[in-house]
Design an enzyme around this catalytic site. Sequence first.
Site, PDB file in Angstrom:
ATOM      1  N   ARG A 134      -6.383 -19.376 -49.804  1.00  0.00           N
ATOM      2  CA  ARG A 134      -6.712 -17.996 -49.394  1.00  0.00           C
ATOM      3  C   ARG A 134      -7.339 -17.330 -50.608  1.00  0.00           C
ATOM      4  O   ARG A 134      -6.691 -17.185 -51.647  1.00  0.00           O
ATOM      5  CB  ARG A 134      -5.459 -17.263 -48.941  1.00  0.00           C
ATOM      6  CG  ARG A 134      -5.684 -15.786 -48.717  1.00  0.00           C
ATOM      7  CD  ARG A 134      -4.564 -15.149 -47.939  1.00  0.00           C
ATOM      8  NE  ARG A 134      -4.654 -15.473 -46.522  1.00  0.00           N
ATOM      9  CZ  ARG A 134      -4.043 -14.808 -45.546  1.00  0.00           C
ATOM     10  NH1 ARG A 134      -3.290 -13.765 -45.838  1.00  0.00           N
ATOM     11  NH2 ARG A 134      -4.172 -15.162 -44.286  1.00  0.00           N
ATOM     12  N   HIS A 161     -12.123 -16.274 -41.277  1.00  0.00           N
ATOM     13  CA  HIS A 161     -10.690 -16.584 -41.132  1.00  0.00           C
ATOM     14  C   HIS A 161     -10.565 -17.626 -40.012  1.00  0.00           C
ATOM     15  O   HIS A 161     -10.043 -17.335 -38.929  1.00  0.00           O
ATOM     16  CB  HIS A 161      -9.914 -15.314 -40.806  1.00  0.00           C
ATOM     17  CG  HIS A 161      -8.426 -15.438 -40.963  1.00  0.00           C
ATOM     18  ND1 HIS A 161      -7.806 -16.567 -41.447  1.00  0.00           N
ATOM     19  CD2 HIS A 161      -7.422 -14.537 -40.719  1.00  0.00           C
ATOM     20  CE1 HIS A 161      -6.506 -16.378 -41.475  1.00  0.00           C
ATOM     21  NE2 HIS A 161      -6.247 -15.162 -41.039  1.00  0.00           N
ATOM     22  N   GLN A 164      -7.218 -18.386 -37.933  1.00  0.00           N
ATOM     23  CA  GLN A 164      -6.817 -17.366 -36.967  1.00  0.00           C
ATOM     24  C   GLN A 164      -7.456 -17.620 -35.602  1.00  0.00           C
ATOM     25  O   GLN A 164      -6.870 -17.352 -34.550  1.00  0.00           O
ATOM     26  CB  GLN A 164      -7.235 -15.989 -37.511  1.00  0.00           C
ATOM     27  CG  GLN A 164      -6.835 -14.830 -36.646  1.00  0.00           C
ATOM     28  CD  GLN A 164      -5.335 -14.603 -36.627  1.00  0.00           C
ATOM     29  OE1 GLN A 164      -4.689 -14.557 -37.657  1.00  0.00           O
ATOM     30  NE2 GLN A 164      -4.761 -14.473 -35.431  1.00  0.00           N
ATOM     31  N   ASP A 258      -8.431  -5.399 -35.842  1.00  0.00           N
ATOM     32  CA  ASP A 258      -7.906  -5.839 -37.136  1.00  0.00           C
ATOM     33  C   ASP A 258      -7.895  -4.598 -38.038  1.00  0.00           C
ATOM     34  O   ASP A 258      -8.497  -3.574 -37.699  1.00  0.00           O
ATOM     35  CB  ASP A 258      -8.823  -6.956 -37.700  1.00  0.00           C
ATOM     36  CG  ASP A 258      -8.343  -7.512 -39.030  1.00  0.00           C
ATOM     37  OD1 ASP A 258      -7.148  -7.318 -39.375  1.00  0.00           O
ATOM     38  OD2 ASP A 258      -9.150  -8.140 -39.742  1.00  0.00           O
ATOM     39  N   CYS A 298      -4.611  -9.696 -35.114  1.00  0.00           N
ATOM     40  CA  CYS A 298      -4.222 -10.839 -35.951  1.00  0.00           C
ATOM     41  C   CYS A 298      -3.021 -10.514 -36.822  1.00  0.00           C
ATOM     42  O   CYS A 298      -2.369 -11.424 -37.316  1.00  0.00           O
ATOM     43  CB  CYS A 298      -5.406 -11.284 -36.805  1.00  0.00           C
ATOM     44  SG  CYS A 298      -6.092  -9.972 -37.828  1.00  0.00           S
ATOM     45  N   ARG A 326      -0.147 -19.467 -34.437  1.00  0.00           N
ATOM     46  CA  ARG A 326      -0.575 -19.944 -35.752  1.00  0.00           C
ATOM     47  C   ARG A 326       0.186 -21.234 -36.093  1.00  0.00           C
ATOM     48  O   ARG A 326      -0.358 -22.151 -36.696  1.00  0.00           O
ATOM     49  CB  ARG A 326      -0.318 -18.882 -36.837  1.00  0.00           C
ATOM     50  CG  ARG A 326      -1.057 -17.555 -36.636  1.00  0.00           C
ATOM     51  CD  ARG A 326      -2.551 -17.713 -36.804  1.00  0.00           C
ATOM     52  NE  ARG A 326      -2.909 -18.258 -38.090  1.00  0.00           N
ATOM     53  CZ  ARG A 326      -3.090 -17.543 -39.200  1.00  0.00           C
ATOM     54  NH1 ARG A 326      -2.994 -16.240 -39.172  1.00  0.00           N
ATOM     55  NH2 ARG A 326      -3.418 -18.142 -40.340  1.00  0.00           N
TER      56      ARG A 326
HETATM   57  N1  NVA Z   1      -9.341  -8.689 -42.290  1.00  0.00           N
HETATM   58  C1  NVA Z   1      -8.003  -8.840 -42.795  1.00  0.00           C
HETATM   59  C2  NVA Z   1      -7.312  -9.956 -42.101  1.00  0.00           C
HETATM   60  C3  NVA Z   1      -5.859 -10.111 -42.469  1.00  0.00           C
HETATM   61  C4  NVA Z   1      -5.213 -11.276 -41.779  1.00  0.00           C
HETATM   62  C5  NVA Z   1      -8.061  -9.083 -44.296  1.00  0.00           C
HETATM   63  O1  NVA Z   1      -8.910  -9.830 -44.737  1.00  0.00           O
HETATM   64  O2  NVA Z   1      -7.238  -8.499 -45.014  1.00  0.00           O
HETATM   65  N1   CP Z   2      -3.117 -12.951 -39.637  1.00  0.00           N
HETATM   66  C1   CP Z   2      -2.842 -13.423 -40.855  1.00  0.00           C
HETATM   67  O1   CP Z   2      -3.586 -14.228 -41.430  1.00  0.00           O
HETATM   68  O2   CP Z   2      -1.666 -12.969 -41.382  1.00  0.00           O
HETATM   69  P1   CP Z   2      -1.200 -13.145 -42.890  1.00  0.00           P
HETATM   70  O3   CP Z   2      -2.156 -12.341 -43.740  1.00  0.00           O
HETATM   71  O4   CP Z   2       0.190 -12.572 -42.924  1.00  0.00           O
HETATM   72  O5   CP Z   2      -1.240 -14.592 -43.258  1.00  0.00           O
END
Ligand code: NVA
Ligand code: CP
Length: 340
Positions: A134, A161, A164, A258, A298, A326
């Site tokens: 990540r 992502h 997801q 989101d 999400c 997930r």
């Molecule tokens: N768009 C959000 C998704 C979190 C799962 C982010 O990148 O923080």
């Molecule tokens: N939706 C998602 O990726 O959640 P987290 O940021 O908690 O992993």
Amino acid sequence: MTNNTNVLPEAAEHAAALALKHITNPTNPWRGRSLLDMVSVSAEEIAIGLETAAALKIVHDARCNAVKFSYPSTLGLLFEKPSLRTRTSFEAGMAQLGGASIYLAPGDVGMGKRESVEDVAGALSRWVDLIAARVFAHSTVVELDYHATVPVINALSDREHPLQMFADLLTMQQQLGTLKGTKLAYVGDGNNVLQSLLIACARTGVHISAACPDGYLPDPFFLTEAQRIASEEKTGAVVTIVTDPQEAVQNANAIYTDVWTSMGQEEESAIRRVVFAPYCITPELLQAAAPGAFAMHCLPAHLGEEITASAMQLHRTVILDQAENRLHTQKAIAALILGL
Ligand code: NVA
Ligand code: CP
């Protein structure tokens, strides 16, 4: 096989056999591949991924032990940002498959600072069988993959992502019975999640209409690419981006949102709260969609921003199904990539 739930043993055995058929097939298209984005995932890979995940859900619900690694394959979780769902579902999933995972928290590794991405990729590849990263910059996960000798999964970047998407598609399939010909509306920021959704929907024949404010549209590449996929692969998906949420939700079977401010954009949150105020899922907006339309998120959610507390409460079960899925989809992806 022990069955602690109301899943029939025959159903669990059938599901385990289906999952094993895909996972143990050495020519399945997932075997050994990295997953950096949705753009590179074929319709066949999505179909195999979803079928395997749906089967693994039945296996899991029956507490059936039939799908296991023959050797405890290990996943390295290399995270530059926080996570609840991605980390926990991967760790639980690897444990359920008889494998292991090692979580490297933001600050543990100092990728690109304490040592180069190349050296992190090289060293990790000597210990683990699969890396999920990540990252802030998408280029970091691409560079990791370039230097790693094991497959790399994008566990969220500023661009996409992909993990997801599998949970979201499985949830829609479970709710609607099919994907092709259904319609998803997205209301909110043109961010990593929307960019992956445009491609995932185009490839599976789901019509998608996104409403985003001017200045916060997705990278035009994703609209162009999604429309190209829908046309060249004849999936039938209609892909549009508008600015009016009411327009986007017409005839939609589900409305997805989101956060307005993604991880890494925190300094913009005050201005974003103003710009995005009209981009909120409310019970009224859901009423303007197709009969029976449900909300999707999400998570994490900011109630009173992208979704009201009442809309969240009404659709909490589906949103938690997305979170649950997930687990099943990431188990499927890890097992399909690694084999057993
Ligand atoms: N768009 C959000 C998704 C979190 C799962 C982010 O990148 O923080
Ligand atoms: N939706 C998602 O990726 O959640 P987290 O940021 O908690 O992993």
